[in-house]
Structures are given as structure tokens and as C-alpha cells.
Design a protein around this motif. Structure first.
Motif, PDB file in Angstrom:
ATOM      1  N   PRO A  70      33.912  40.018  43.321  1.00  0.00           N
ATOM      2  CA  PRO A  70      35.409  40.230  43.158  1.00  0.00           C
ATOM      3  C   PRO A  70      35.797  40.828  41.920  1.00  0.00           C
ATOM      4  O   PRO A  70      35.673  40.073  40.561  1.00  0.00           O
ATOM      5  N   HIS A  71      36.957  41.893  41.154  1.00  0.00           N
ATOM      6  CA  HIS A  71      37.539  42.263  39.835  1.00  0.00           C
ATOM      7  C   HIS A  71      38.443  41.268  40.509  1.00  0.00           C
ATOM      8  O   HIS A  71      39.511  40.787  40.906  1.00  0.00           O
ATOM      9  N   ARG A  72      38.793  40.347  39.068  1.00  0.00           N
ATOM     10  CA  ARG A  72      39.084  39.465  38.705  1.00  0.00           C
ATOM     11  C   ARG A  72      39.313  39.610  36.853  1.00  0.00           C
ATOM     12  O   ARG A  72      38.435  40.264  36.821  1.00  0.00           O
ATOM     13  N   ALA A  73      40.347  38.112  36.965  1.00  0.00           N
ATOM     14  CA  ALA A  73      40.813  38.428  35.615  1.00  0.00           C
ATOM     15  C   ALA A  73      41.046  36.247  35.093  1.00  0.00           C
ATOM     16  O   ALA A  73      41.105  36.253  35.831  1.00  0.00           O
ATOM     17  N   THR A 128      36.080  30.229  43.110  1.00  0.00           N
ATOM     18  CA  THR A 128      36.077  31.343  45.339  1.00  0.00           C
ATOM     19  C   THR A 128      36.824  31.965  45.567  1.00  0.00           C
ATOM     20  O   THR A 128      37.460  32.694  46.371  1.00  0.00           O
ATOM     21  N   PRO A 129      36.760  33.230  44.225  1.00  0.00           N
ATOM     22  CA  PRO A 129      36.141  33.123  43.443  1.00  0.00           C
ATOM     23  C   PRO A 129      36.784  33.181  42.243  1.00  0.00           C
ATOM     24  O   PRO A 129      38.033  32.992  41.906  1.00  0.00           O
ATOM     25  N   HIS A 130      36.607  32.415  41.066  1.00  0.00           N
ATOM     26  CA  HIS A 130      37.066  32.635  39.593  1.00  0.00           C
ATOM     27  C   HIS A 130      37.819  33.493  39.071  1.00  0.00           C
ATOM     28  O   HIS A 130      38.053  34.566  39.294  1.00  0.00           O
ATOM     29  N   ARG A 131      39.453  32.494  39.060  1.00  0.00           N
ATOM     30  CA  ARG A 131      40.776  33.530  38.559  1.00  0.00           C
ATOM     31  C   ARG A 131      41.593  33.111  38.200  1.00  0.00           C
ATOM     32  O   ARG A 131      41.580  31.740  38.154  1.00  0.00           O
ATOM     33  N   CYS A 132      42.316  33.167  37.770  1.00  0.00           N
ATOM     34  CA  CYS A 132      43.808  32.554  37.248  1.00  0.00           C
ATOM     35  C   CYS A 132      45.329  33.564  37.827  1.00  0.00           C
ATOM     36  O   CYS A 132      45.152  34.592  38.325  1.00  0.00           O
TER      37      CYS A 132
END
Length: 145
Positions: A70-73, A128-132
Motif C-alpha cells: 500500500p501507499h506509505r512514506a 504491516t505495512p511498514h510506515r511512519c
């Protein structure tokens, strides 16, 4: 995981960065923007800060990477390179003062913002998902999810 010091308003040599927040999955994005808020395309404005767009004495380089599915930063302190690995692509870069110093760096001889006027920001990560996530604080982020 990551902390830095930036400014809450304009200072000499700085530009404005906006942080937007979205859900499903819960995530943020950081963009350089002169005047708008991050209130578009399903995003909600979370905060803004001012940092340097180019290297300055005593500042560290922070790179913002973006991934999909998925979309993330993700934000990283990275002296060089462009964060092109494992599905991440560079989105923007800014330069700011490290948060872990007990005293801010000396004021540069050139006319730039005074580091002593900066405030702390903290970046936490989740999987899950990796994000911040980012917040104006000097306290570590220890939230679930």
C-alpha cells in the motif's frame, strides 16, 4: 526512532513542509509547499514545519521516501543516496538539526535561522505495512499499530 529539530514558522533560509495524514492504512506524507494545507485527495493536514532545502552547517539530511502497495512514506537520516531500494523511491529531502544534541549547533556565520529557536519533532514507525508517523514532541512515539 528518528528525531530532529525544525522551526514552527518561517526563519531565514528555511522553506515550509506540510505533513498530511490518511487512513486505510494509517500513514503520513511530507511535501514541500509554500502555502497550501494537506487537505486534499483524502488526506488531512496533520502539521507543518520549516527546514532548510539545502545543506547548512550543523544540519543533517533527512530524506522522505514513498512506497506503494500500500501507499506509505518513510523518513530517514541519510547523508547521501536517494533511498531507491526495496520498493522505496525518493519524494523530498530537507536539512535540519539533530534532536539528540544537548545543545543546538552554533549559529552559522551566514544569515540563517538560529538553531536555538528550533523545536523537536519525533518520527515513529509501525509495521504491516511498514510506515511512519511524525509529531512535534521530544517524547518517543510508543503507540500500537
Amino acid at each position: 526512532l528518528l528525531g530532529f529539530r525544525a522551526f514552527t514558522g518561517p526563519h531565514p533560509g528555511t522553506v515550509r513542509f506540510i505533513v498530511g495524514e490518511a487512513f486505510d492504512p494509517h500513514r503520513i506524507m511530507v511535501l514541500q509547499a509554500d502555502s497550501c494545507r494537506y487537505d486534499f485527495s483524502g488526506w488531512r493536514h496533520r502539521l507543518e514545519f520549516y527546514a532548510f532545502p539545502t545543506p547548512v552547517p550543523g544540519a543533517c539530511r533527512v530524506i522522505v521516501g514513498e512506497a506503494y502497495n500500500p501507499h506509505r512514506a518513510m523518513l530517514r537520516v541519510q547523508a547521501a543516496g536517494d533511498m531507491c531500494a526495496a520498493g522505496w523511491t525518493p519524494r523530498t529531502v530537507f536539512y535540519t538539526y539533530p534532536a539528540d544534541d544537548t545543545a543546538p549547533p552554533p549559529v552559522p556565520a551566514i544569515a540563517l535561522a538560529d538553531p536555538a529557536q528550533s523545536v523537536p519533532y519525533v518520527v515513529g514507525t509501525a509495521g504491516t505495512p511498514h510506515r511512519c508517523m511524525i509529531a512535534q514532541s521530544d517524547e518517543p512515539m510508543n503507540h500500537n499499530g
